[in-house]
Design an enzyme around this catalytic site. Structure first.
Site, PDB file in Angstrom:
ATOM      1  N   LYS A  77       0.834  -1.264  -0.096  1.00  0.00           N
ATOM      2  CA  LYS A  77      -0.050   0.191   0.020  1.00  0.00           C
ATOM      3  C   LYS A  77       0.944   1.177   0.066  1.00  0.00           C
ATOM      4  O   LYS A  77       2.154   1.226   0.657  1.00  0.00           O
ATOM      5  CB  LYS A  77      -0.912   0.144   1.304  1.00  0.00           C
ATOM      6  CG  LYS A  77      -2.043   0.951   1.073  1.00  0.00           C
ATOM      7  CD  LYS A  77      -2.798   1.052   2.323  1.00  0.00           C
ATOM      8  CE  LYS A  77      -3.865   2.008   2.485  1.00  0.00           C
ATOM      9  NZ  LYS A  77      -4.711   1.617   3.687  1.00  0.00           N
ATOM     10  N   SER A  80      -9.731   1.960   2.579  1.00  0.00           N
ATOM     11  CA  SER A  80      -9.017   2.572   2.271  1.00  0.00           C
ATOM     12  C   SER A  80      -7.849   1.662   1.232  1.00  0.00           C
ATOM     13  O   SER A  80      -7.303   2.361   0.321  1.00  0.00           O
ATOM     14  CB  SER A  80      -8.204   3.766   2.800  1.00  0.00           C
ATOM     15  OG  SER A  80      -7.317   3.027   3.890  1.00  0.00           O
ATOM     16  N   SER A 109     -10.102  -0.458   6.860  1.00  0.00           N
ATOM     17  CA  SER A 109      -9.338  -0.204   5.896  1.00  0.00           C
ATOM     18  C   SER A 109      -8.683  -1.430   5.117  1.00  0.00           C
ATOM     19  O   SER A 109      -8.115  -1.287   3.940  1.00  0.00           O
ATOM     20  CB  SER A 109      -8.322   0.969   5.840  1.00  0.00           C
ATOM     21  OG  SER A 109      -9.078   2.141   5.879  1.00  0.00           O
TER      22      SER A 109
END
EC number: 6.3.5.7
Length: 482
Positions: free
Chosen positions: A75, A150, A174
């Site tokens: 990420k 997210s 997330s």
């Protein structure tokens, strides 16, 4: 889709080289990215160099670990030395960290091959990856829908088969919510189990890094590689890290599982309710003793979170001012104008909204009424979980109240977007481990996730229940046709 152990076997038997595995992954990414848009940066050159190092070790007879030569996506809020780290924000456009996060250092030491950095909601604030300043990521099961957020890029990359495993971060859901939307396994570990050093902070008392995988064993292996004490993170727990795969036993006899009553009712999609109930019946058939448990303050998690997380974010994001790195507004009249214009032009609307909420909650006249009160409710939520774990080993509920929604469906209504983390937020507030695993599909063929919640540092029990369910069901073998 191969597992980590299967790829490892191919490597040690010299059936395939690490370079071939990496090239295959990079080719798959090139082929699918025009549809999925999961990656912000590809690191092909570094990936092939790392794969060649693994191949050299194999050639010289050096024993390699299970993650050596395995492609992984990271990420883009985890700092990677010499590789852009944008956090999905214009304000960090062009930022190249001078240091490496602890988790990516540990993965590199284990021989894992980072193939790229994945898209996310700006500064990890969002539930659909639509808040990224760079691109929209599609859900591999339906390209018109969101992957969740997210960590939507990481979840989509694993679901699409672009990479076998990925790292995400989870502040209020997330990792787990996109895992549910994309039909993969996603784990938020106990707060402090994994070092946050090098994770760009959103809400420091809630953020935690965790794995995405297509199956429970791969998630357990990845957690084992990144977990453990780190003196660089003051909140890191100094506890021994077991081999989590030893807990993967397909038998639940004697295990007590509690259904959180408060998660069923208004706001829950009837198909999600039906599918998760069926999954809970399956746990019973596997030998678990299932009962209903009340966590009366569970529903206060959402308003509590939306005071605490923005308050911490308003402080954490004060450092982005255009002085040293990232975006700087061109031609400001003076220093103050540079600060204000850089932040006005660099941050997106959702980040600004949360900074404003946090600044308001921390302001002198409202601190007691909002922030202090939210911290008290957080303690009550923790106490509800503590009482529940005196009666059961693992708690269970849907991961998200709905399946993946259409892109653009909730962007105009922030509150409806916030509700998609209704089931996951209380777990962060209490610092507990939570895992989402696929448990079926709705009538449109969209994945549904079941959330398993353990007590502090009881990842072992969470993995055991998840593995037993996975072995008895076909869901982890279903992949989107792209």
């Amino acid at each position: 889709m191969a597992s980590i152990r299967e790829l490892h076997q191919q490597l040690v038997s010299k059936e395939r080289s690490a370079k071939e595995i990496t090239q295959d992954a990079l080719e798959k990414i090139q082929q699918l990215e025009p549809k999925v848009h999961a990656f912000l940066t590809l690191t092909a050159e570094q990936a092939l160099a790392q794969a060649e190092r693994v191949d050299q070790q194999i050639a010289t007879g050096t024993e390699i670990g299970l993650l050596a030569g395995i492609p992984i996506a990271i990420k883009d809020n985890l700092c990677t030395k010499g590789i852009p780290t944008t956090c999905g924000s214009k304000i960090l456009q062009g930022f190249i960290p001078p240091y490496e996060s602890t988790v990516t250092s540990r993965l590199a030491a284990a021989g894992a091959v980072m193939v790229g950095k994945t898209n996310l909601d700006e500064f990890a604030m969002g539930s659909s990856t639509e808040n990224s300043a760079y691109q929209l990521t599609a859900n591999p099961w339906d390209l018109q829908r969101v992957p969740g957020g997210s960590s939507g890029g990481s979840a989509a990359a694993v679901a699409a088969g672009e990479t076998l495993i990925a790292l995400g971060s989870d502040t209020g859901g997330s990792i787990r919510q996109p895992a549910s939307f994309c039909g993969v396994v996603g784990l938020k570990p106990t707060y402090g189990l994994v070092s946050r050093y090098g994770l760009v902070a959103y809400a420091s008392s809630l953020d935690q890094i965790g794995p995405f995988a297509t199956n429970v064993e791969d998630a357990a292996l990845l957690l084992g590689a990144i977990a453990g004490h780190d003196p660089q993170d003051s909140t890191s727990l100094n506890v021994p890290i077991p081999d989590y795969t030893q807990f993967l036993i397909p038998d639940l006899k004697g295990k007590k599982i509690g259904i959180i009553q408060e998660t069923y009712g208004e706001g829950l999609d009837p198909q999600v309710e039906q599918v998760t109930h069926k999954a809970i019946q399956q746990l019973e058939e596997l030998g678990a003793e299932v009962r209903e448990i009340s966590c009366p303050r569970f529903r206060y998690g959402l308003p509590t979170y939306y005071i605490i997380a923005p308050s911490e974010a308003s402080a954490n994001l004060a450092r982005y001012d255009g002085v040293k790195y990232g975006f700087r507004s061109p031609d400001p009249e003076n220093l103050l104008s540079m600060y204000t214009r850089t932040r006005a032009e660099g941050f997106g609307p959702e980040v600004k909204r949360r900074i404003m909420i946090g600044t308001y909650a921390l302001s002198a006249g409202y601190y007691d009424a909002y922030y202090l009160k939210a911290q008290k409710v957080r303690t009550l939520i923790k106490q509800d979980f503590e009482a529940a774990f005196e009666q059961v080993d693992v708690l269970v509920c849907p991961t998200a109240p709905t399946t993946a929604f259409a892109a653009g469906a909730k962007t105009a209504d922030p509150l409806s977007m916030y509700l998609s983390d209704l089931m996951t937020i209380p777990v962060n507030l209490a610092g507990l481990p939570g895992l989402s695993l696929p448990c079926g599909f709705d009538q449109q063929g969209l994945p549904i996730g079941l959330q398993l919640i353990g007590n502090v540092l009881r990842e072992d029990l969470v993995f055991q229940v998840a593995y037993a369910y996975e072995q008895a069901t076909p869901w982890h073998d279903r992949h989107p046709q792209l």
